[in-house]
Write a protein that holds these residues in place. Sequence first.
Motif, PDB file in Angstrom:
ATOM      1  N   PRO A   3       0.814  -1.222   0.000  1.00 21.67           N
ATOM      2  CA  PRO A   3       0.000   0.000   0.000  1.00 21.67           C
ATOM      3  C   PRO A   3       0.848   1.274   0.000  1.00 21.67           C
ATOM      4  O   PRO A   3       0.480   2.272  -0.629  1.00 21.67           O
ATOM      5  CB  PRO A   3      -0.840  -0.085   1.273  1.00 21.67           C
ATOM      6  N   GLU A   4       1.983   1.244   0.673  1.00 25.82           N
ATOM      7  CA  GLU A   4       2.848   2.432   0.726  1.00 25.82           C
ATOM      8  C   GLU A   4       3.294   2.830  -0.681  1.00 25.82           C
ATOM      9  O   GLU A   4       3.197   3.994  -1.075  1.00 25.82           O
ATOM     10  CB  GLU A   4       4.053   2.138   1.617  1.00 25.82           C
ATOM     11  N   LEU A   5       3.784   1.863  -1.434  1.00 26.48           N
ATOM     12  CA  LEU A   5       4.250   2.161  -2.789  1.00 26.48           C
ATOM     13  C   LEU A   5       3.080   2.502  -3.716  1.00 26.48           C
ATOM     14  O   LEU A   5       3.209   3.375  -4.581  1.00 26.48           O
ATOM     15  CB  LEU A   5       5.072   0.997  -3.335  1.00 26.48           C
ATOM     16  N   ALA A   6       1.940   1.839  -3.533  1.00 26.66           N
ATOM     17  CA  ALA A   6       0.768   2.149  -4.368  1.00 26.66           C
ATOM     18  C   ALA A   6       0.306   3.592  -4.140  1.00 26.66           C
ATOM     19  O   ALA A   6       0.044   4.325  -5.097  1.00 26.66           O
ATOM     20  CB  ALA A   6      -0.365   1.166  -4.072  1.00 26.66           C
ATOM     21  N   TRP A   7       0.196   4.009  -2.863  1.00 23.28           N
ATOM     22  CA  TRP A   7      -0.182   5.404  -2.578  1.00 23.28           C
ATOM     23  C   TRP A   7       0.873   6.363  -3.129  1.00 23.28           C
ATOM     24  O   TRP A   7       0.546   7.445  -3.616  1.00 23.28           O
ATOM     25  CB  TRP A   7      -0.340   5.620  -1.072  1.00 23.28           C
ATOM     26  N   GLY A   8       2.138   5.970  -3.044  1.00 21.77           N
ATOM     27  CA  GLY A   8       3.197   6.822  -3.581  1.00 21.77           C
ATOM     28  C   GLY A   8       3.061   7.030  -5.080  1.00 21.77           C
ATOM     29  O   GLY A   8       3.151   8.157  -5.581  1.00 21.77           O
ATOM     30  N   VAL A   9       2.819   5.962  -5.802  1.00 20.67           N
ATOM     31  CA  VAL A   9       2.676   6.059  -7.264  1.00 20.67           C
ATOM     32  C   VAL A   9       1.456   6.888  -7.636  1.00 20.67           C
ATOM     33  O   VAL A   9       1.530   7.789  -8.479  1.00 20.67           O
ATOM     34  CB  VAL A   9       2.595   4.647  -7.898  1.00 20.67           C
TER      35      VAL A   9
END
Length: 133
Positions: A117-123
């Motif tokens: 989720p961290e990387l998904a929100w970042g993208v």
Amino acid sequence: MQFSASTFRRIVCASGVYDLLVTAPFATPWTFALAHSQLSTINQALGGAALPAFAPFHVLFACLLGSVVLVWSVLRIADPQQRFGRYDGAARMLFGTWMMWALNATGEPLLWLFIVPELAWGVVQWWPVREPA
């Protein structure tokens, strides 16, 4: 594909709500103790080891992080600006990087529940936004 400005504001607000829910348990030593126990149980259910006990010094840093993220979350919920989303996206890439470092060092499967989720929100918070007409 580009997001409209209003869609992007909703994304920034939603990321704030997500952070509020996920990091609230990290804001106090008492809630962190409960969260630590639950996270340890989840990690074991995923095939990992029990999480190590935290000394008061470790808990201090967990709670400092939790407190800062809570305040940052409320700001994005109350005022979901594109600029805040871009900063949040950058912070998430940094957080994701350190989580991947920890995954590499420990192999603990619990980290995947935070990394994805961290990387998904970042993208999504670095996705292009269409200029208003």
